[in-house]
Design an enzyme around this catalytic site. Structure first.
Site, PDB file in Angstrom:
ATOM      1  N   LYS A  28       0.814  -1.224   0.000  1.00 49.81           N
ATOM      2  CA  LYS A  28       0.000   0.000   0.000  1.00 49.81           C
ATOM      3  C   LYS A  28       0.847   1.275   0.000  1.00 49.81           C
ATOM      4  O   LYS A  28       0.476   2.260  -0.628  1.00 49.81           O
ATOM      5  CB  LYS A  28      -0.965   0.015   1.180  1.00 49.81           C
ATOM      6  CG  LYS A  28      -0.295   0.052   2.544  1.00 49.81           C
ATOM      7  CD  LYS A  28      -1.304  -0.032   3.661  1.00 49.81           C
ATOM      8  CE  LYS A  28      -0.662  -0.079   5.012  1.00 49.81           C
ATOM      9  NZ  LYS A  28       0.072   1.125   5.383  1.00 49.81           N
ATOM     10  N   THR A  29       2.001   1.239   0.707  1.00 49.89           N
ATOM     11  CA  THR A  29       2.854   2.442   0.753  1.00 49.89           C
ATOM     12  C   THR A  29       3.390   2.764  -0.636  1.00 49.89           C
ATOM     13  O   THR A  29       3.516   3.936  -1.009  1.00 49.89           O
ATOM     14  CB  THR A  29       4.011   2.252   1.759  1.00 49.89           C
ATOM     15  OG1 THR A  29       3.462   1.784   3.001  1.00 49.89           O
ATOM     16  CG2 THR A  29       4.737   3.550   2.014  1.00 49.89           C
ATOM     17  N   ASP A 214      -3.457   7.317   4.760  1.00 48.36           N
ATOM     18  CA  ASP A 214      -3.008   5.935   4.998  1.00 48.36           C
ATOM     19  C   ASP A 214      -3.678   5.400   6.269  1.00 48.36           C
ATOM     20  O   ASP A 214      -4.088   6.182   7.132  1.00 48.36           O
ATOM     21  CB  ASP A 214      -1.480   5.945   5.158  1.00 48.36           C
ATOM     22  CG  ASP A 214      -0.893   4.542   5.143  1.00 48.36           C
ATOM     23  OD1 ASP A 214      -1.589   3.606   4.710  1.00 48.36           O
ATOM     24  OD2 ASP A 214       0.266   4.383   5.562  1.00 48.36           O
ATOM     25  N   GLU A 215      -3.796   4.069   6.381  1.00 48.43           N
ATOM     26  CA  GLU A 215      -4.378   3.410   7.571  1.00 48.43           C
ATOM     27  C   GLU A 215      -5.750   3.991   7.891  1.00 48.43           C
ATOM     28  O   GLU A 215      -6.074   4.301   9.047  1.00 48.43           O
ATOM     29  CB  GLU A 215      -3.442   3.569   8.793  1.00 48.43           C
ATOM     30  CG  GLU A 215      -2.039   3.017   8.599  1.00 48.43           C
ATOM     31  CD  GLU A 215      -1.960   1.493   8.568  1.00 48.43           C
ATOM     32  OE1 GLU A 215      -3.022   0.845   8.574  1.00 48.43           O
ATOM     33  OE2 GLU A 215      -0.840   0.961   8.495  1.00 48.43           O
ATOM     34  N   GLN A 245      -7.727  -5.052   9.637  1.00 44.33           N
ATOM     35  CA  GLN A 245      -6.641  -4.661  10.543  1.00 44.33           C
ATOM     36  C   GLN A 245      -7.045  -3.486  11.433  1.00 44.33           C
ATOM     37  O   GLN A 245      -6.187  -2.765  11.947  1.00 44.33           O
ATOM     38  CB  GLN A 245      -5.383  -4.310   9.741  1.00 44.33           C
ATOM     39  CG  GLN A 245      -4.775  -5.515   9.037  1.00 44.33           C
ATOM     40  CD  GLN A 245      -3.418  -5.196   8.436  1.00 44.33           C
ATOM     41  OE1 GLN A 245      -2.421  -5.075   9.132  1.00 44.33           O
ATOM     42  NE2 GLN A 245      -3.395  -5.043   7.122  1.00 44.33           N
ATOM     43  N   ARG A 605       2.020 -11.116  10.349  1.00 44.65           N
ATOM     44  CA  ARG A 605       3.379 -10.570  10.537  1.00 44.65           C
ATOM     45  C   ARG A 605       4.428 -11.579  10.076  1.00 44.65           C
ATOM     46  O   ARG A 605       5.559 -11.219   9.802  1.00 44.65           O
ATOM     47  CB  ARG A 605       3.664 -10.267  12.019  1.00 44.65           C
ATOM     48  CG  ARG A 605       2.794  -9.234  12.712  1.00 44.65           C
ATOM     49  CD  ARG A 605       2.620  -7.979  11.960  1.00 44.65           C
ATOM     50  NE  ARG A 605       1.388  -8.031  11.173  1.00 44.65           N
ATOM     51  CZ  ARG A 605       1.103  -7.223  10.158  1.00 44.65           C
ATOM     52  NH1 ARG A 605       1.969  -6.334   9.755  1.00 44.65           N
ATOM     53  NH2 ARG A 605      -0.038  -7.330   9.494  1.00 44.65           N
TER      54      ARG A 605
END
Length: 672
Positions: A28-29, A214-215, A245, A605
């Site tokens: 996504k970044t 973002d997020e 998330q 993770r």
């Protein structure tokens, strides 16, 4: 690395509102940074008219660095890449005249706010920590929901709520008198300003013509509204988020904000990023099966770009000590066999209290480790207190520092006195310290209150004179001694040992100051004056935070919440029991959706291997209780899970293979 078709689509869609539903590890970044570059290089946008907003300074810093690497030199000048709160602060600073506030306002952190609430409720709550925390959380929730004190008071239904709303009103009134804002105000104030003032709204909509967030699943009500006010009817924005998330509802985050977007912006384009570049297939399969038990408005399924991977193991230990022994033994053996580094391993848990037994076991085995989220030296209250004294000493106009120490230790200078002092200082457009010396203050304050205040400020002036006369170290020593701070620590700390430890920290700070004044500290080229020392020390916390991100070879210990956004080759998820994960509170409330999302975050993770652990019995509040496996273990695909209840007998073939690997490793170590 080339963008995949979904990433490319998200980057190139710029004509309307866009929601990028980005699964864990889906890049996504890269989408955000490439989209910023696309807007500037291909769509005619000026960098100063673009803002990218996220939730942490670390994430903002990384995003800024990656954008700068993507753009030709100088093309990113003026681009806003910041946290929500930094953007809010920027709006407040630029709109000081409109807001009618004094420049040089103070910012209250959680500790400052708690101290103020404690003063306000001294007679009613008598320092009860749980009740104070409840009050602080309720005020924070009201601010996050854009509810002002008058509205809070109108909607009360019982005496407890009336009390909370009245405290909120007094708290806000004092903040205004102190010319201060708390953390939540940095969103509340600019949001309400944009909502209510058309001129200001137009100004910021012209300034920020394209917004990226973002997020997005972590936004609360006020942040959602701030986004809406900035993008306006044009709706030129891209938000990136993952409802699976969303693990911060306790901080006011609302994953339903993703759904609200579609209702408020009917032209919303949805792009799903489902290709995962982090984890092996088996880890993702387990994560997909687990999270499918939660209801979804937008469905998505992560697909791995790697091999299927090792089976997921479940280790069942006797108790928490045995659980830590088993994890550390597994880690030592695995590292030896695979020739890996300690930093490749993460131990993830639901609550900080679970870390202690793992710390002890790692120390016993001389394994280096790092606990994320530990308290920095400069975040300790005693260090913040002494630093506030020093800040006022070198800059008497620092209202925030002044407010922190004016009644620490107690000098009978309470909230009512400070409110009047603050109002007078605001009226005169001077600092509270300077206002304490004005004759006009006697019309607001009289008697003992005025005497106590002026005794304190005159004492600070005398210390400053002493420092200016060339005795800065003596001035600092006298400050600590004459303030009565050590005696106050012994009165207010939970035990003599705790007070002693806190005083040791103060002594360490004094040692640093002494070294810097003399030019003996490693970072000093020559002796400094006291102002230079204080400025340098205020930067040390930032340096400490930077050290947290070093590449030291250490096993990583952290909560599942703290692990979000990170990745590790090998992950241990410990304490997989009912009452721990899911947490007992969510079980009692009959809601396990957020806890399931937390387990999903933990699972995703892991890059290569994932081991779950649980204890058959665990000590709780001094009592030994039998435990049940977490429901989330039972929700995982049976074929991908190996429950290692008892040690399996190895075949001759397996024994031979293991023996060969041990010999090969020993030989390679001897040949180094």
């Amino acid at each position: 690395m080339k963008l995949n078709p979904a990433q490319q689509e998200a980057v190139e869609y710029v004509t309307g509102p866009c929601l990028v539903l980005a699964g864990a590890g889906s890049g996504k970044t890269r989408v955000i940074t490439n989209k910023i570059a696309h807007l500037i290089l291909n769509c005619g946008y000026n960098a100063r008219n673009i803002a990218a907003v996220t939730f942490t300074n670390k994430a903002a810093r990384e995003m800024r660095e990656r954008v700068n690497q993507t753009l030709p030199k100088g093309k990113g000048r003026g681009l806003i890449v910041s946290t929500f709160h930094t953007l809010g602060l920027e709006i407040i600073k630029k709109e000081i005249k409109t807001l009618g506030i004094k420049s040089g306002f103070s910012l209250f952190d959680d500790q400052d706010s708690m101290a103020l609430l404690k003063e306000l409720t001294e007679k009613t709550l008598q320092g009860d920590k749980d009740k104070l925390r409840l009050l602080q959380n309720q005020i924070s929730n009201w601010k996050n929901d854009l509810v002002l004190p008058e509205q809070a008071k109108k909607h009360t239904t019982n005496n407890d709520e009336v009390f909370l709303a009245e405290c909120y009103e007094k708290y806000n009134r004092l903040l205004a008198a102190y010319n201060a804002f708390d953390f939540d105000d940095l969103i509340l104030v600019p949001t309400l300003l944009l909502k209510q003032n058309e001129q200001v709204r137009d100004r910021w909509q012209q300034r920020i013509r394209y917004l990226l967030v973002d997020e997005y699943q972590d936004t609360n009500s006020s942040q959602y509204e701030l986004v809406k006010q900035i993008v306006g009817r044009r709706g030129l924005f891209t938000v990136v988020g993952d409802d699976d998330q969303s693990i911060y509802s306790w901080r006011g985050a609302k994953p339903q904000n993703l759904v609200k977007l579609g209702e408020d912006f009917t032209r919303l384009k949805l792009v799903k990023l489902e290709d995962n570049y982090r984890s092996c297939g088996r880890v993702l399969h387990a994560a997909n099966i687990l999270i499918a038990n939660n209801p979804h408005v937008y469905d998505k399924k992560l697909k791995s770009n790697m091999e299927y991977g090792e089976i997921l193991r479940v280790i069942v230990a006797k108790n928490e000590e045995n659980e830590a022994e088993r994890v550390v033994a597994e880690l030592i053996s695995h590292r030896f066999m695979k020739k890996t580094s300690y930093k490749d391993y993460a131990i993830l848990y639901r609550g900080n209290h679970q870390a202690r037994v793992f710390e002890k076991m790692l120390m016993t085995n001389r394994i280096p480790y790092k606990i994320s989220g530990g308290q920095s030296f400069f975040a300790r209250s005693e260090i913040k207190d002494i630093m506030a004294y020093l800040r006022v000493l070198v800059n008497p106009d620092d209202d925030n520092a002044f407010l922190r120490i004016v009644n620490v230790p107690r000098r009978e200078i309470g909230p009512a006195t400070l409110e009047k002092l603050g109002q007078y200082a605001n009226m005169r457009h001077i600092s509270m310290f300077a206002a304490s010396f004005e004759l006009g203050l006697e019309q607001q304050l009289t008697g003992k209150r005025l005497v106590n205040l002026q005794r304190f400020t005159r004492w600070l002036v005398e210390l400053d004179d002493q420092s200016q006369r060339g005795e800065p170290l003596e001035a600092v020593r006298d400050l600590i001694k004459q303030s009565g701070y050590e005696e106050w620590l012994y009165e207010t700390s939970p035990s003599g040992k705790a007070a002693e430890m806190r005083m040791k920290n103060v002594s360490q700070l004094f040692g640093w100051i002494s070294g810097m004044l003399k030019g003996d500290e490693a970072e000093c080229i020559e002796p400094m004056n006291l102002k230079e020392v204080v400025t340098r020390l205020t930067l040390r916390e930032m340096m400490e935070q930077g050290n947290d991100e070093d590449e030291a070879d250490q096993v990583q210990l952290m909560t599942l919440h703290a692990s979000k956004g990170l990745e590790f080759p090998y992950v241990f998820m410990v304490g997989m029991e009912e009452g721990l994960l899911p947490h007992q509170t969510s079980i009692d409330e009959g809601s396990d959706e957020e806890e399931r999302r937390l387990a999903y975050v933990g699972i995703t993770r892991a890059q290569h291997e994932l081991i779950f652990t649980m204890a058959k019995e665990r000590r709780q509040f001094g009592e030994l209780i039998k435990t049940e496996p977490s429901r989330f273990l039972h929700e995982l695909p049976v074929d991908d899970l190996d429950w290692e209840v008892t040690k399996r007998k190895q075949s001759d073939e397996q024994r031979k293979e293991k023996g060969k690997a041990h010999v090969a490793n020993l030989m390679s170590m001897l040949n180094k």
